[in-house]
Motif scaffolding. Structure first.
Motif, PDB file in Angstrom:
ATOM      1  N   ALA A   1       0.867  -1.209  -0.456  1.00  0.00           N
ATOM      2  CA  ALA A   1       0.195  -0.009  -0.114  1.00  0.00           C
ATOM      3  C   ALA A   1       0.786   1.418   0.261  1.00  0.00           C
ATOM      4  CB  ALA A   1      -1.258   0.162   1.133  1.00  0.00           C
ATOM      5  N   PHE A   2       2.187   1.087  -0.023  1.00  0.00           N
ATOM      6  CA  PHE A   2       2.747   2.393   0.082  1.00  0.00           C
ATOM      7  C   PHE A   2       2.424   3.119  -1.124  1.00  0.00           C
ATOM      8  CE2 PHE A   2       7.436   2.075   2.838  1.00  0.00           C
ATOM      9  CZ  PHE A   2       6.314   1.650   4.223  1.00  0.00           C
ATOM     10  N   SER A   3       2.881   2.437  -2.271  1.00  0.00           N
ATOM     11  CA  SER A   3       1.449   4.454  -3.375  1.00  0.00           C
ATOM     12  C   SER A   3       0.964   4.979  -2.729  1.00  0.00           C
ATOM     13  CB  SER A   3       2.353   3.012  -4.718  1.00  0.00           C
ATOM     14  OG  SER A   3       1.587   2.236  -4.839  1.00  0.00           O
ATOM     15  N   ARG A   4       0.369   4.019  -2.718  1.00  0.00           N
ATOM     16  CA  ARG A   4      -1.401   4.520  -2.083  1.00  0.00           C
ATOM     17  C   ARG A   4      -1.423   5.486  -1.093  1.00  0.00           C
ATOM     18  NH1 ARG A   4      -6.097   0.369  -3.395  1.00  0.00           N
ATOM     19  NH2 ARG A   4      -5.467  -0.256  -5.554  1.00  0.00           N
ATOM     20  N   ILE A   5      -0.397   4.818  -0.105  1.00  0.00           N
ATOM     21  CA  ILE A   5      -0.588   6.080   1.100  1.00  0.00           C
ATOM     22  C   ILE A   5      -0.044   6.971   0.312  1.00  0.00           C
ATOM     23  CG2 ILE A   5       0.331   6.114   3.382  1.00  0.00           C
ATOM     24  CD1 ILE A   5      -0.450   3.471   3.943  1.00  0.00           C
ATOM     25  N   GLY A   6       1.484   7.066   0.058  1.00  0.00           N
ATOM     26  CA  GLY A   6       1.615   8.214  -0.481  1.00  0.00           C
ATOM     27  C   GLY A   6       0.909   9.180  -1.350  1.00  0.00           C
ATOM     28  N   GLU A   7       0.294   8.484  -2.642  1.00  0.00           N
ATOM     29  CA  GLU A   7      -0.274   9.543  -3.718  1.00  0.00           C
ATOM     30  C   GLU A   7      -1.990  10.140  -2.467  1.00  0.00           C
ATOM     31  OE1 GLU A   7      -2.362   6.968  -5.789  1.00  0.00           O
ATOM     32  OE2 GLU A   7      -0.503   6.528  -7.060  1.00  0.00           O
ATOM     33  N   GLU A   8      -2.391   9.599  -0.934  1.00  0.00           N
ATOM     34  CA  GLU A   8      -3.274  10.178  -0.936  1.00  0.00           C
ATOM     35  C   GLU A   8      -2.580  11.095   0.340  1.00  0.00           C
ATOM     36  OE1 GLU A   8      -6.399   8.262   2.960  1.00  0.00           O
ATOM     37  OE2 GLU A   8      -5.877   7.245   1.316  1.00  0.00           O
ATOM     38  N   PHE A   9      -1.662  11.027   1.023  1.00  0.00           N
ATOM     39  CA  PHE A   9      -1.290  11.773   1.995  1.00  0.00           C
ATOM     40  C   PHE A   9      -0.324  13.256   1.242  1.00  0.00           C
ATOM     41  CE2 PHE A   9      -2.027   8.532   4.954  1.00  0.00           C
ATOM     42  CZ  PHE A   9      -3.685   9.375   5.709  1.00  0.00           C
ATOM     43  N   GLY A  10      -0.286  12.938   0.132  1.00  0.00           N
ATOM     44  CA  GLY A  10       1.466  13.405  -0.424  1.00  0.00           C
ATOM     45  C   GLY A  10       2.778  13.525  -0.270  1.00  0.00           C
ATOM     46  N   ALA A  11       2.920  11.897   0.496  1.00  0.00           N
ATOM     47  CA  ALA A  11       4.414  11.766   1.303  1.00  0.00           C
ATOM     48  C   ALA A  11       5.081  11.360  -0.078  1.00  0.00           C
ATOM     49  CB  ALA A  11       3.780  11.116   1.435  1.00  0.00           C
ATOM     50  N   SER A  12       6.083  11.812   0.693  1.00  0.00           N
ATOM     51  CA  SER A  12       7.017  10.731   0.004  1.00  0.00           C
ATOM     52  C   SER A  12       7.999   9.754   0.409  1.00  0.00           C
ATOM     53  CB  SER A  12       9.223  12.269  -0.497  1.00  0.00           C
ATOM     54  OG  SER A  12       9.203  11.528   0.943  1.00  0.00           O
ATOM     55  N   GLU A  13       8.638   8.954  -0.240  1.00  0.00           N
ATOM     56  CA  GLU A  13       9.464   7.743   0.123  1.00  0.00           C
ATOM     57  C   GLU A  13      10.440   7.591   0.917  1.00  0.00           C
ATOM     58  OE1 GLU A  13      11.716   4.983  -2.899  1.00  0.00           O
ATOM     59  OE2 GLU A  13       9.945   6.074  -4.189  1.00  0.00           O
ATOM     60  N   ALA A  14      10.610   8.978   1.625  1.00  0.00           N
ATOM     61  CA  ALA A  14      11.229   8.991   3.166  1.00  0.00           C
ATOM     62  C   ALA A  14      10.437   8.989   3.939  1.00  0.00           C
ATOM     63  CB  ALA A  14      12.589   9.747   2.766  1.00  0.00           C
ATOM     64  N   GLU A  15       9.227  10.121   3.595  1.00  0.00           N
ATOM     65  CA  GLU A  15       8.554   9.929   4.829  1.00  0.00           C
ATOM     66  C   GLU A  15       7.380   8.980   5.243  1.00  0.00           C
ATOM     67  OE1 GLU A  15       7.166  14.607   4.065  1.00  0.00           O
ATOM     68  OE2 GLU A  15       6.068  12.908   2.684  1.00  0.00           O
ATOM     69  N   LEU A  16       7.418   7.917   4.130  1.00  0.00           N
ATOM     70  CA  LEU A  16       6.730   6.755   3.760  1.00  0.00           C
ATOM     71  C   LEU A  16       7.974   5.994   4.789  1.00  0.00           C
ATOM     72  CD1 LEU A  16       4.737   6.007   0.340  1.00  0.00           C
ATOM     73  CD2 LEU A  16       4.308   6.934   2.576  1.00  0.00           C
ATOM     74  N   GLN A  17       8.602   5.939   4.960  1.00  0.00           N
ATOM     75  CA  GLN A  17       9.315   4.633   5.312  1.00  0.00           C
ATOM     76  C   GLN A  17       9.361   4.846   6.986  1.00  0.00           C
ATOM     77  OE1 GLN A  17      11.319   2.184   4.065  1.00  0.00           O
ATOM     78  NE2 GLN A  17      10.657   2.841   2.362  1.00  0.00           N
ATOM     79  N   GLN A  18       9.487   6.409   7.263  1.00  0.00           N
ATOM     80  CA  GLN A  18       9.291   6.907   8.901  1.00  0.00           C
ATOM     81  C   GLN A  18       7.766   5.706   9.359  1.00  0.00           C
ATOM     82  OE1 GLN A  18       8.449  10.536   9.385  1.00  0.00           O
ATOM     83  NE2 GLN A  18      10.505  10.780   8.451  1.00  0.00           N
ATOM     84  N   LEU A  19       6.589   5.389   8.714  1.00  0.00           N
ATOM     85  CA  LEU A  19       5.483   4.325   9.230  1.00  0.00           C
ATOM     86  C   LEU A  19       6.494   2.969   9.428  1.00  0.00           C
ATOM     87  CD1 LEU A  19       3.249   4.135   5.870  1.00  0.00           C
ATOM     88  CD2 LEU A  19       2.866   4.631   8.260  1.00  0.00           C
ATOM     89  N   ILE A  20       7.324   2.520   8.734  1.00  0.00           N
ATOM     90  CA  ILE A  20       8.670   1.406   9.089  1.00  0.00           C
ATOM     91  C   ILE A  20       8.938   1.839  10.594  1.00  0.00           C
ATOM     92  CG2 ILE A  20       9.903  -0.513   8.407  1.00  0.00           C
ATOM     93  CD1 ILE A  20       6.911  -0.699   7.593  1.00  0.00           C
ATOM     94  N   SER A  21       9.730   3.129  10.285  1.00  0.00           N
ATOM     95  CA  SER A  21      11.335   3.042  11.026  1.00  0.00           C
ATOM     96  C   SER A  21      10.291   3.370  12.429  1.00  0.00           C
ATOM     97  CB  SER A  21      11.657   4.786  10.756  1.00  0.00           C
ATOM     98  OG  SER A  21      12.584   3.725   9.415  1.00  0.00           O
ATOM     99  N   ALA A  22       9.285   4.216  12.951  1.00  0.00           N
ATOM    100  CA  ALA A  22       8.193   4.084  13.579  1.00  0.00           C
ATOM    101  C   ALA A  22       7.512   3.422  14.560  1.00  0.00           C
ATOM    102  CB  ALA A  22       7.562   5.417  13.752  1.00  0.00           C
ATOM    103  N   TYR A  23       7.085   2.608  13.313  1.00  0.00           N
ATOM    104  CA  TYR A  23       6.575   0.653  14.618  1.00  0.00           C
ATOM    105  C   TYR A  23       8.378   0.616  15.024  1.00  0.00           C
ATOM    106  CZ  TYR A  23       5.194  -3.963  14.486  1.00  0.00           C
ATOM    107  OH  TYR A  23       4.930  -4.460  15.145  1.00  0.00           O
ATOM    108  N   LEU A  24       9.348  -0.056  14.568  1.00  0.00           N
ATOM    109  CA  LEU A  24      10.394  -0.611  14.857  1.00  0.00           C
ATOM    110  C   LEU A  24      11.017  -0.456  15.959  1.00  0.00           C
ATOM    111  CD1 LEU A  24      11.686  -2.020  11.779  1.00  0.00           C
ATOM    112  CD2 LEU A  24      10.741  -3.262  12.988  1.00  0.00           C
ATOM    113  N   GLY A  25      10.958   1.372  16.047  1.00  0.00           N
ATOM    114  CA  GLY A  25      11.485   1.810  17.293  1.00  0.00           C
ATOM    115  C   GLY A  25      10.679   1.814  18.321  1.00  0.00           C
ATOM    116  N   ALA A  26       9.662   2.181  18.561  1.00  0.00           N
ATOM    117  CA  ALA A  26       8.528   1.473  19.157  1.00  0.00           C
ATOM    118  C   ALA A  26       8.212   0.071  20.131  1.00  0.00           C
ATOM    119  CB  ALA A  26       7.209   1.897  19.118  1.00  0.00           C
ATOM    120  N   PHE A  27       8.119  -0.486  18.871  1.00  0.00           N
ATOM    121  CA  PHE A  27       8.402  -2.317  18.853  1.00  0.00           C
ATOM    122  C   PHE A  27      10.230  -2.244  19.721  1.00  0.00           C
ATOM    123  CE2 PHE A  27       9.204  -6.300  18.127  1.00  0.00           C
ATOM    124  CZ  PHE A  27       8.093  -7.080  18.477  1.00  0.00           C
TER     125      PHE A  27
END
Length: 165
Positions: free
Chosen positions: A35-61
């Motif tokens: 869903a990364f491409s759709r999330i990026g389109e919906e929120f106008g997010a760059s690839e770097a911003e989308l990577q934060q979805l994973i980094s934030a999750y892993l950091g908290a985990f």
């Protein structure tokens, strides 16, 4: 044809339950990739911003996983595991309705913080219930099933995308 005993059925149930709980973390990481491409389109997010979805999750985990074991010692395994699952589900449904990337990242942090309860406590339960070779066998079975999560999660994510945005 072998007759399945109640003990064998219980063992299979325990194995599958603990494996499913352990798989929650990898499933949460990998299901979102299609869903990364759709999330990026919906929120106008760059690839770097989308990577934060994973980094934030892993950091908290990673950070909160250190606390789930001691919390389950103090409060009880069931209470911590169910509490973690309830928080995880609330964050998951919140992520479905997220109106912006910042909110989505915050909810991913909450998912990461709570998903560790299932992953960590499921391993502690094995240690509580079994010893020696029996514990090693169960842990090996759980890990074999756990290893399927990174493979199956993107497929499930792709199927979910077929249902809608």
């Amino acid at each position: 044809m072998a007759v399945e005993t109640p003990r064998a059925r219980a063992s299979a149930r325990i194995t599958l339950t603990l494996a499913a709980l352990a798989m929650l973390g990898p499933f949460t990481i990998n299901t979102v990739f299609p869903a990364f491409s759709r999330i990026g389109e919906e929120f106008g997010a760059s690839e770097a911003e989308l990577q934060q979805l994973i980094s934030a999750y892993l950091g908290a985990f990673a950070v909160l996983s250190v606390f789930h074991g001691p919390l389950s010692d103090a409060l009880g395994r069931k209470r911590v595991m169910i509490g973690g699952l309830v928080i995880y589900l609330a964050a998951m449904f919140g992520a479905i309705l997220a109106g912006g990337l910042g909110v989505l990242i915050a909810l991913r942090i909450l998912q990461g913080a709570s998903a560790g309860a299932a992953t960590i406590v499921s391993r502690v339960v094995i240690r509580d219930l079994f010893e020696g070779a029996q514990a090693q066998r169960l842990m090996a079975r759980v890990m074999m099933i756990f290893a399927l999560a990174p493979v199956l999660a993107p497929v499930l994510g792709g199927w979910l995308l077929l249902l809608g945005d």
